[in-house]
Design an enzyme around this catalytic site. Structure first.
Site, short mmCIF file in Angstrom:
data_model
loop_
_atom_site.label_atom_id
_atom_site.label_comp_id
_atom_site.label_asym_id
_atom_site.label_seq_id
_atom_site.Cartn_x
_atom_site.Cartn_y
_atom_site.Cartn_z
N ASP A 5 10.23 4.73 -10.22
CA ASP A 5 9.78 5.22 -11.53
C ASP A 5 10.45 6.54 -11.92
OD1 ASP A 5 8.21 3.01 -11.58
OD2 ASP A 5 6.32 4.06 -11.89
N SER A 18 0.82 -1.21 0.00
CA SER A 18 0.00 0.00 0.00
C SER A 18 0.85 1.27 0.00
CB SER A 18 -0.95 -0.04 1.20
OG SER A 18 -1.91 0.98 1.14
N LYS A 42 -0.61 -4.14 -3.43
CA LYS A 42 -1.91 -3.54 -3.08
C LYS A 42 -1.99 -2.17 -3.74
CE LYS A 42 -4.88 -2.03 0.74
NZ LYS A 42 -5.02 -0.61 0.31
#
Length: 525
Positions: free
Chosen positions: A299, A288, A313
């Site tokens: 990224d 999460s 999640k």
């Protein structure tokens, strides 16, 4: 009144079928009629509150695995660790032989202020006995906690002191920390471990890293292993500290009105850690909010992710408070990492068992040991934003540097001892009997860490207790493999008891493969 209700029900159940042939009854009306019928006509009496709760749980169980209902007690227990504090007497404790033993009073907390010490046994609360009566832990906590400013009388038994001592403690707000540890793990390399993402996590984190920067930190190991998540906003605040202005952190998208269905969270450019080299440590229990931070770092090519594939999640829940203190946490959106990938692992609606078996299946398929066992579809291929490296969506975040789980060290014998609580019970008894002597002998953690060793008598006691429970090593080789790992675990637990979680991880991390790999990478090895 009862007669009128029955007449109304008679009318509804007699004429509604005729009416509904021409007009479809709403689902809500259908649910109301079912509840009224069960409450008034079922052969046995029913608990209407439980009936309503079961209906809510039943509806949510048919949705995704993260839409849940919690009653008032469950909601309070779930929220306290994330909200950052609770009201109580301020002690860390454990249960030894049905007796509450104080591990540590909270520094400057209400119990420490009146003179309660580590090792004290709380046997009475407001003249009611809680020792030796097999009272549930949650019931004991209910007696100790209460509104700030209220008083509670405690009966204390202390080693070396005859009789029962009485202390009156005024309850206060007790802080709950989500940051477990922060220290210089190597020259120039700082280490911070976050347990979850709560309301106060960002403040705790920045206080810790500011302190480490003063000690010469140039590289940070951000440990998010076993971090199950928390508040999205807290994760955004942490990620913001590392990223440049306008860098994407995360975006969410749900089934809301079209103009507002997507919400972007971007860095503001005011982060105080933009020049710090960072390694993010994760494992299969990082989930999460922990994955939001990890995905933002990866990224944006801002740091290196070390460990094993994260939980997966990628769903956002909105808490819906109900009047009685209960709560529905309803999934309202997916979240996406900056490259556009959703890292939610696959699930079938209503099939919670299969979802819960995912981690066990990963181990069975060899994924936790061999990265080649992990297969990603080309349709889930994405690219990082600066260096255009390949990353994948569809089920957790794959680290840049994979560290396999060492299954040889954590033996079957150790797992069985742990499952039966033999290790923890033996440790508690040992520390309880030797706490004062250990504190006298080891005035500093550094001295303890360099010279302390677990006594053979404690290891023998654990092996002996296991034998009583028919838990034995299959051969001498398994015993030989188990004892060093067990000794290290016990040393970390003793350090936690004498100091705090920070010292626990200072011991524990020395045998952590993921931490040691990150240390090697930070050193350029």
């Amino acid at each position: 009144m009862r007669r009128y209700i029955c007449l109304l029900l008679f009318y509804l159940f007699t004429f509604l079928p005729l009416y509904s042939q021409q007009h479809n009854a709403s689902p809500l009306r259908k649910l109301q009629l079912a509840e009224m019928a069960i409450t008034n006509f079922y052969v046995d009496s029913v608990d209407e509150q439980k009936l309503a709760e079961d209906a809510i749980r039943g509806m949510l169980e048919k949705l995704d695995p993260h839409s849940t209902y919690t009653d008032a007690k469950e909601t309070k227990a779930m929220n306290e660790p994330l909200q950052g504090d609770f009201e109580g007497i301020g002690v860390q404790f454990n249960m030894i032989n049905d007796t509450l033993v104080v591990i540590q009073p909270v520094v400057n907390g209400p119990s420490e202020k009146v003179g309660i010490l580590a090792g004290d046994r709380i046997v009475n609360v407001n003249d009611s006995s809680i020792a030796g009566v097999k009272m549930a832990r949650i019931d004991i906590m209910k007696r100790l906690r209460g509104r700030k400013g209220t008083k509670v009388k405690l009966g204390i038994v202390r080693r070396g002191v005859k009789g029962t001592l009485t202390f009156v403690v005024t309850r206060a707000r007790i802080p709950v920390h989500t940051l477990n540890a922060a220290y210089m793990i190597r020259p120039g390399v700082g280490y911070v471990r976050l347990e979850s993402f709560g309301m106060k996590t960002h403040g705790e984190f920045m206080s810790a890293v500011d302190s480490l920067k003063k000690k010469g930190m140039k590289t940070l190991l951000l440990d998010l292993q076993d971090n199950g998540g928390g508040y999205l906003q807290s994760a955004v605040q942490i990620a913001n500290e590392f990223l440049r202005n306008n860098d994407m952190i995360v975006y969410t998208e749900g089934r809301r009105p079209r103009r507002s269905r997507r919400q972007d969270f971007r860095a503001m450019g005011n982060g105080r850690l933009q020049d710090i080299k960072v390694y993010v440590l994760v494992n299969e229990l990082s989930a999460s909010a922990a994955e939001i931070v990890t995905g933002a770092i990866q990224d944006n090519d801002r740091g290196t992710v070390v460990g094993r594939r994260t939980f997966g999640k990628g769903l956002v829940q909105r808490p819906l408070d109900l009047p009685d203190g209960s709560m529905i946490r309803l999934t309202i959106a997916h979240y996406y990492t900056p490259s556009g990938r959703c890292i939610q692992k696959p699930y079938k609606k209503g099939d919670l068992k299969d979802y819960e078996m995912d981690l066990e299946n990963r181990l069975r398929h060899g994924e936790l040991i061999h990265p080649d066992s992990i297969h990603f579809s080309d349709s889930l291929k994405y690219y990082t934003l600066r260096r255009h490296r390949v990353v994948y969506g569809g089920g957790g975040i794959m680290p840049d540097c994979f560290v396999p789980l060492d299954t040889t060290r954590f033996t079957r014998f150790h797992r069985l001892l742990a499952a039966k609580n033999i290790i923890i019970n033996a440790y508690l008894k040992y520390v309880d009997a030797n706490r004062q002597a250990l504190k006298t002998q080891y005035r500093s953690f550094d001295a303890f860490n360099k010279t302390y060793g677990i006594p053979q008598s404690l290891l023998d006691a654990i092996v002996s207790e296991g034998k009583k429970e028919k838990i034995e090593p299959k051969d001498a080789a398994e015993l030989k493999t188990t004892l060093p790992y067990l000794s290290h675990q016990l040393k970390a637990l003793v350090a936690r008891d004498l100091w705090d979680m920070n010292e626990y991880f200072r011991v524990w991390n020395e045998q952590s493969d993921i931490v040691n790999k990150a240390v090697q990478l930070a050193a350029g090895k």
